[in-house]
Design a protein around this motif. Structure first.
Motif, mmCIF file in Angstrom:
data_model
loop_
_atom_site.group_PDB
_atom_site.id
_atom_site.type_symbol
_atom_site.label_atom_id
_atom_site.label_comp_id
_atom_site.label_asym_id
_atom_site.label_seq_id
_atom_site.Cartn_x
_atom_site.Cartn_y
_atom_site.Cartn_z
ATOM 1 N N GLY A 51 0.828 -1.194 0.000
ATOM 2 C CA GLY A 51 0.000 0.000 0.000
ATOM 3 C C GLY A 51 0.871 1.256 0.000
ATOM 4 O O GLY A 51 2.091 1.191 0.187
ATOM 5 N N LYS A 52 0.246 2.368 -0.186
ATOM 6 C CA LYS A 52 0.950 3.645 -0.296
ATOM 7 C C LYS A 52 0.288 4.658 0.631
ATOM 8 O O LYS A 52 -0.887 4.520 0.977
ATOM 9 C CB LYS A 52 0.863 4.124 -1.755
ATOM 10 C CG LYS A 52 1.766 5.251 -2.101
ATOM 11 C CD LYS A 52 3.150 4.738 -2.323
ATOM 12 C CE LYS A 52 4.007 5.824 -2.933
ATOM 13 N NZ LYS A 52 5.391 5.469 -2.950
ATOM 14 N N ASN A 53 1.039 5.670 1.012
ATOM 15 C CA ASN A 53 0.538 6.778 1.833
ATOM 16 C C ASN A 53 -0.135 6.256 3.105
ATOM 17 O O ASN A 53 0.497 5.527 3.862
ATOM 18 C CB ASN A 53 -0.371 7.692 1.011
ATOM 19 C CG ASN A 53 0.393 8.319 -0.145
ATOM 20 O OD1 ASN A 53 1.478 8.849 0.041
ATOM 21 N ND2 ASN A 53 -0.161 8.239 -1.346
ATOM 22 N N GLU A 54 -1.403 6.571 3.325
ATOM 23 C CA GLU A 54 -2.092 6.155 4.560
ATOM 24 C C GLU A 54 -2.282 4.646 4.673
ATOM 25 O O GLU A 54 -2.625 4.131 5.732
ATOM 26 C CB GLU A 54 -3.445 6.875 4.694
ATOM 27 C CG GLU A 54 -4.489 6.479 3.680
ATOM 28 C CD GLU A 54 -4.395 7.216 2.349
ATOM 29 O OE1 GLU A 54 -5.312 7.041 1.536
ATOM 30 O OE2 GLU A 54 -3.415 7.956 2.115
ATOM 31 N N HIS A 55 -2.030 3.911 3.602
ATOM 32 C CA HIS A 55 -2.137 2.447 3.606
ATOM 33 C C HIS A 55 -0.766 1.781 3.485
ATOM 34 O O HIS A 55 -0.664 0.607 3.126
ATOM 35 C CB HIS A 55 -3.042 1.981 2.464
ATOM 36 C CG HIS A 55 -4.462 2.408 2.635
ATOM 37 N ND1 HIS A 55 -5.348 1.738 3.445
ATOM 38 C CD2 HIS A 55 -5.144 3.465 2.119
ATOM 39 C CE1 HIS A 55 -6.520 2.346 3.423
ATOM 40 N NE2 HIS A 55 -6.420 3.408 2.620
ATOM 41 N N SER A 56 0.295 2.515 3.786
ATOM 42 C CA SER A 56 1.657 1.992 3.590
ATOM 43 C C SER A 56 1.969 0.792 4.487
ATOM 44 O O SER A 56 2.878 0.028 4.188
ATOM 45 C CB SER A 56 2.689 3.089 3.806
ATOM 46 O OG SER A 56 2.617 3.567 5.131
ATOM 47 N N HIS A 57 1.219 0.591 5.541
ATOM 48 C CA HIS A 57 1.422 -0.548 6.436
ATOM 49 C C HIS A 57 0.646 -1.792 5.981
ATOM 50 O O HIS A 57 0.711 -2.826 6.626
ATOM 51 C CB HIS A 57 0.983 -0.172 7.856
ATOM 52 C CG HIS A 57 -0.470 0.167 7.945
ATOM 53 N ND1 HIS A 57 -0.966 1.385 7.502
ATOM 54 C CD2 HIS A 57 -1.522 -0.545 8.379
ATOM 55 C CE1 HIS A 57 -2.288 1.386 7.674
ATOM 56 N NE2 HIS A 57 -2.645 0.232 8.205
ATOM 57 N N GLU A 58 -0.044 -1.697 4.854
ATOM 58 C CA GLU A 58 -0.878 -2.798 4.363
ATOM 59 C C GLU A 58 -0.296 -3.412 3.091
ATOM 60 O O GLU A 58 0.488 -2.786 2.386
ATOM 61 C CB GLU A 58 -2.288 -2.291 4.061
ATOM 62 C CG GLU A 58 -2.998 -1.725 5.270
ATOM 63 C CD GLU A 58 -4.345 -1.151 4.911
ATOM 64 O OE1 GLU A 58 -5.280 -1.948 4.707
ATOM 65 O OE2 GLU A 58 -4.441 0.088 4.826
ATOM 66 N N LYS A 59 -0.704 -4.652 2.831
ATOM 67 C CA LYS A 59 -0.334 -5.344 1.600
ATOM 68 C C LYS A 59 -1.623 -5.773 0.916
ATOM 69 O O LYS A 59 -2.601 -6.120 1.576
ATOM 70 C CB LYS A 59 0.542 -6.551 1.898
ATOM 71 C CG LYS A 59 1.888 -6.147 2.488
ATOM 72 C CD LYS A 59 2.813 -7.335 2.579
ATOM 73 C CE LYS A 59 4.142 -6.939 3.162
ATOM 74 N NZ LYS A 59 4.958 -6.128 2.291
ATOM 75 N N PHE A 60 -1.590 -5.759 -0.407
ATOM 76 C CA PHE A 60 -2.779 -6.083 -1.182
ATOM 77 C C PHE A 60 -2.475 -7.194 -2.187
ATOM 78 O O PHE A 60 -1.426 -7.188 -2.830
ATOM 79 C CB PHE A 60 -3.281 -4.834 -1.929
ATOM 80 C CG PHE A 60 -3.752 -3.764 -0.997
ATOM 81 C CD1 PHE A 60 -5.080 -3.683 -0.642
ATOM 82 C CD2 PHE A 60 -2.864 -2.841 -0.470
ATOM 83 C CE1 PHE A 60 -5.518 -2.698 0.225
ATOM 84 C CE2 PHE A 60 -3.289 -1.850 0.396
ATOM 85 C CZ PHE A 60 -4.625 -1.777 0.749
ATOM 86 N N ASN A 61 -3.403 -8.120 -2.292
ATOM 87 C CA ASN A 61 -3.303 -9.209 -3.254
ATOM 88 C C ASN A 61 -3.903 -8.717 -4.562
ATOM 89 O O ASN A 61 -5.104 -8.490 -4.642
ATOM 90 C CB ASN A 61 -4.057 -10.432 -2.732
ATOM 91 C CG ASN A 61 -3.900 -11.634 -3.619
ATOM 92 O OD1 ASN A 61 -3.039 -11.662 -4.479
ATOM 93 N ND2 ASN A 61 -4.737 -12.618 -3.403
#
Length: 88
Positions: A51-61
């Protein structure tokens, strides 16, 4: 892509990443065959996108749907789904 934190400023970075993943996936046989019709073969390539910016701590399939034309060109259309829990 906005749900993964990407915005207009990140568009070129994202397009480059998707293109790289499709190229590597196709050349390394990391794809699934999908529909075949008289003009083209559909394939799917899966990969993990940070993820990027506010979602940088997340991963996406990410599930990238592609069309392989008889002349060898690949057209990309993408779909994505967040991984449960957001981390791996």
């Amino acid at each position: 892509m906005r749900s993964m934190g990407y915005n207009k400023e990140n568009a070129n970075e994202l397009y480059k990443k998707i293109s790289q993943e499709v190229s590597q996936g196709f050349l390394n046989n990391r794809y699934q065959l999908k529909t075949l019709n008289e003009n083209r073969q559909h394939i799917q390539i899966n990969f993990i996108l940070d993820g990027k910016n506010e979602h940088s701590h997340e991963k996406f399939n990410c599930h990238i749907g592609c069309v392989v034309w008889p002349n060898g060109k690949i057209k990309i259309a993408s779909l994505n789904k967040k991984i449960k829990g957001g981390k791996q």
